[in-house]
Design a protein around this motif. Sequence first.
Motif, PDB file in Angstrom:
ATOM      1  N   ILE A  50       0.830  -1.200   0.000  1.00 38.71           N
ATOM      2  CA  ILE A  50       0.000   0.000   0.000  1.00 38.71           C
ATOM      3  C   ILE A  50       0.864   1.250   0.000  1.00 38.71           C
ATOM      4  O   ILE A  50       1.913   1.286   0.650  1.00 38.71           O
ATOM      5  CB  ILE A  50      -0.903  -0.010   1.253  1.00 38.71           C
ATOM      6  N   THR A  51       0.398   2.280  -0.694  1.00 40.03           N
ATOM      7  CA  THR A  51       1.085   3.572  -0.652  1.00 40.03           C
ATOM      8  C   THR A  51       0.309   4.519   0.262  1.00 40.03           C
ATOM      9  O   THR A  51      -0.921   4.585   0.193  1.00 40.03           O
ATOM     10  CB  THR A  51       1.191   4.218  -2.043  1.00 40.03           C
ATOM     11  N   THR A  52       1.012   5.222   1.117  1.00 39.74           N
ATOM     12  CA  THR A  52       0.337   6.178   2.001  1.00 39.74           C
ATOM     13  C   THR A  52      -0.049   7.443   1.252  1.00 39.74           C
ATOM     14  O   THR A  52      -0.924   8.173   1.703  1.00 39.74           O
ATOM     15  CB  THR A  52       1.211   6.533   3.216  1.00 39.74           C
ATOM     16  N   GLU A  53       0.584   7.691   0.119  1.00 39.63           N
ATOM     17  CA  GLU A  53       0.206   8.845  -0.702  1.00 39.63           C
ATOM     18  C   GLU A  53      -1.249   8.715  -1.165  1.00 39.63           C
ATOM     19  O   GLU A  53      -1.997   9.681  -1.163  1.00 39.63           O
ATOM     20  CB  GLU A  53       1.138   8.923  -1.913  1.00 39.63           C
ATOM     21  N   MET A  54      -1.627   7.519  -1.549  1.00 43.85           N
ATOM     22  CA  MET A  54      -2.993   7.258  -2.016  1.00 43.85           C
ATOM     23  C   MET A  54      -3.921   6.844  -0.876  1.00 43.85           C
ATOM     24  O   MET A  54      -5.136   6.878  -1.027  1.00 43.85           O
ATOM     25  CB  MET A  54      -2.977   6.157  -3.074  1.00 43.85           C
ATOM     26  N   ASN A  55      -3.346   6.442   0.250  1.00 49.36           N
ATOM     27  CA  ASN A  55      -4.101   5.914   1.388  1.00 49.36           C
ATOM     28  C   ASN A  55      -3.525   6.480   2.680  1.00 49.36           C
ATOM     29  O   ASN A  55      -2.744   5.806   3.359  1.00 49.36           O
ATOM     30  CB  ASN A  55      -4.000   4.383   1.406  1.00 49.36           C
ATOM     31  N   VAL A  85      -7.739   1.251   3.659  1.00 53.17           N
ATOM     32  CA  VAL A  85      -7.229   1.281   2.297  1.00 53.17           C
ATOM     33  C   VAL A  85      -8.374   1.732   1.392  1.00 53.17           C
ATOM     34  O   VAL A  85      -9.423   1.082   1.341  1.00 53.17           O
ATOM     35  CB  VAL A  85      -6.699  -0.101   1.864  1.00 53.17           C
ATOM     36  N   LEU A  86      -8.167   2.846   0.704  1.00 58.44           N
ATOM     37  CA  LEU A  86      -9.179   3.387  -0.193  1.00 58.44           C
ATOM     38  C   LEU A  86      -9.131   2.641  -1.523  1.00 58.44           C
ATOM     39  O   LEU A  86      -8.057   2.401  -2.066  1.00 58.44           O
ATOM     40  CB  LEU A  86      -8.935   4.879  -0.416  1.00 58.44           C
ATOM     41  N   ILE A  87     -10.300   2.300  -2.039  1.00 56.05           N
ATOM     42  CA  ILE A  87     -10.403   1.524  -3.267  1.00 56.05           C
ATOM     43  C   ILE A  87     -10.908   2.422  -4.387  1.00 56.05           C
ATOM     44  O   ILE A  87     -12.017   2.950  -4.312  1.00 56.05           O
ATOM     45  CB  ILE A  87     -11.370   0.324  -3.084  1.00 56.05           C
ATOM     46  N   GLY A  88     -10.077   2.590  -5.420  1.00 53.79           N
ATOM     47  CA  GLY A  88     -10.454   3.396  -6.574  1.00 53.79           C
ATOM     48  C   GLY A  88     -11.450   2.660  -7.458  1.00 53.79           C
ATOM     49  O   GLY A  88     -11.736   1.479  -7.259  1.00 53.79           O
ATOM     50  N   ASP A  89     -11.953   3.371  -8.463  1.00 58.31           N
ATOM     51  CA  ASP A  89     -13.037   2.843  -9.292  1.00 58.31           C
ATOM     52  C   ASP A  89     -12.597   1.920 -10.432  1.00 58.31           C
ATOM     53  O   ASP A  89     -13.410   1.529 -11.253  1.00 58.31           O
ATOM     54  CB  ASP A  89     -13.880   3.991  -9.840  1.00 58.31           C
ATOM     55  N   LYS A  90     -11.345   1.526 -10.483  1.00 61.30           N
ATOM     56  CA  LYS A  90     -10.894   0.599 -11.527  1.00 61.30           C
ATOM     57  C   LYS A  90     -11.393  -0.814 -11.201  1.00 61.30           C
ATOM     58  O   LYS A  90     -11.268  -1.276 -10.071  1.00 61.30           O
ATOM     59  CB  LYS A  90      -9.376   0.611 -11.615  1.00 61.30           C
ATOM     60  N   LYS A 116       4.724   1.431   1.176  1.00 67.23           N
ATOM     61  CA  LYS A 116       5.783   1.941   0.316  1.00 67.23           C
ATOM     62  C   LYS A 116       6.434   3.165   0.938  1.00 67.23           C
ATOM     63  O   LYS A 116       5.762   4.106   1.337  1.00 67.23           O
ATOM     64  CB  LYS A 116       5.227   2.286  -1.064  1.00 67.23           C
ATOM     65  N   ARG A 117       7.753   3.152   1.009  1.00 65.78           N
ATOM     66  CA  ARG A 117       8.533   4.264   1.556  1.00 65.78           C
ATOM     67  C   ARG A 117       9.322   4.992   0.487  1.00 65.78           C
ATOM     68  O   ARG A 117       9.811   6.083   0.713  1.00 65.78           O
ATOM     69  CB  ARG A 117       9.476   3.760   2.656  1.00 65.78           C
ATOM     70  N   GLY A 118       9.494   4.381  -0.662  1.00 66.85           N
ATOM     71  CA  GLY A 118      10.249   4.976  -1.766  1.00 66.85           C
ATOM     72  C   GLY A 118      10.293   3.984  -2.909  1.00 66.85           C
ATOM     73  O   GLY A 118       9.707   2.906  -2.831  1.00 66.85           O
ATOM     74  N   ILE A 119      11.016   4.346  -3.961  1.00 72.31           N
ATOM     75  CA  ILE A 119      11.127   3.455  -5.111  1.00 72.31           C
ATOM     76  C   ILE A 119      11.775   2.148  -4.662  1.00 72.31           C
ATOM     77  O   ILE A 119      12.872   2.142  -4.107  1.00 72.31           O
ATOM     78  CB  ILE A 119      11.951   4.119  -6.233  1.00 72.31           C
ATOM     79  N   ASN A 120      11.051   1.060  -4.870  1.00 72.85           N
ATOM     80  CA  ASN A 120      11.506  -0.280  -4.469  1.00 72.85           C
ATOM     81  C   ASN A 120      11.848  -0.380  -2.983  1.00 72.85           C
ATOM     82  O   ASN A 120      12.687  -1.192  -2.593  1.00 72.85           O
ATOM     83  CB  ASN A 120      12.705  -0.724  -5.324  1.00 72.85           C
ATOM     84  N   GLN A 121      11.229   0.438  -2.154  1.00 73.14           N
ATOM     85  CA  GLN A 121      11.449   0.399  -0.708  1.00 73.14           C
ATOM     86  C   GLN A 121      10.118   0.191  -0.004  1.00 73.14           C
ATOM     87  O   GLN A 121       9.256   1.072  -0.025  1.00 73.14           O
ATOM     88  CB  GLN A 121      12.096   1.695  -0.225  1.00 73.14           C
ATOM     89  N   TRP A 122       9.982  -0.979   0.624  1.00 75.35           N
ATOM     90  CA  TRP A 122       8.749  -1.352   1.298  1.00 75.35           C
ATOM     91  C   TRP A 122       9.037  -1.631   2.758  1.00 75.35           C
ATOM     92  O   TRP A 122       9.987  -2.336   3.080  1.00 75.35           O
ATOM     93  CB  TRP A 122       8.128  -2.573   0.632  1.00 75.35           C
ATOM     94  N   GLU A 123       8.208  -1.096   3.622  1.00 76.09           N
ATOM     95  CA  GLU A 123       8.350  -1.297   5.067  1.00 76.09           C
ATOM     96  C   GLU A 123       7.278  -2.283   5.549  1.00 76.09           C
ATOM     97  O   GLU A 123       6.082  -2.069   5.331  1.00 76.09           O
ATOM     98  CB  GLU A 123       8.174   0.032   5.793  1.00 76.09           C
ATOM     99  N   TYR A 124       7.727  -3.348   6.189  1.00 78.34           N
ATOM    100  CA  TYR A 124       6.798  -4.320   6.764  1.00 78.34           C
ATOM    101  C   TYR A 124       6.133  -3.691   7.977  1.00 78.34           C
ATOM    102  O   TYR A 124       6.803  -3.209   8.885  1.00 78.34           O
ATOM    103  CB  TYR A 124       7.560  -5.581   7.173  1.00 78.34           C
ATOM    104  N   ARG A 125       4.803  -3.664   7.996  1.00 79.82           N
ATOM    105  CA  ARG A 125       4.072  -3.045   9.102  1.00 79.82           C
ATOM    106  C   ARG A 125       3.455  -4.054  10.053  1.00 79.82           C
ATOM    107  O   ARG A 125       2.953  -3.689  11.099  1.00 79.82           O
ATOM    108  CB  ARG A 125       2.982  -2.122   8.557  1.00 79.82           C
ATOM    109  N   GLY A 126       3.425  -5.336   9.672  1.00 75.96           N
ATOM    110  CA  GLY A 126       2.884  -6.361  10.540  1.00 75.96           C
ATOM    111  C   GLY A 126       1.753  -7.134   9.883  1.00 75.96           C
ATOM    112  O   GLY A 126       1.429  -6.945   8.721  1.00 75.96           O
TER     113      GLY A 126
END
Length: 95
Positions: A8-13, A20-25, A47-57
Motif C-alpha cells: 500500500i502507498t500512504t500517498e494514495m491511502n 485502504v481506499l479503493i479506486g473505481d478501476k 511503500k517508503r520509496g522506489i523499491n522500498q517497502w516497510e513491513y508493518r505487521g
Amino acid sequence: GRIVCGCITTEMNPEAPDCVLIGDKPRLVARAEKMAGQGGAIPIFVKRGINQWEYRGIYDFVRLSNNPRDFRQLAQEAGRNDIVAAIYFRRSGHA
C-alpha cells in the motif's frame, strides 16, 4: 487465487494500513471483493520509496464498505475523487 499480502502507498491511502481506499478501476474493486470474501489476516507492507517497502505487521481484515459516508472524508484528505469503497484492517495479535 488468494491474496497473500497487501502493498500500500500512504500517498494514495493516508490512513494505511488501517484503511485502504479503493479506486473505481474494476481490477481494484475485484481485489477488494476477493479480500472481503477470503477474510483472515495478511502481512501488510507500506511503500517508503522506489523499491522500498516497510513491513508493518500482520493485519486482520475487518470489513469492506461501499458506503461513501464511511470514507468520504479520507478520500477528500487524500485528494481523491475516484473512491468507491474502503477496506478496514486491524493490527493482528500475530507476530
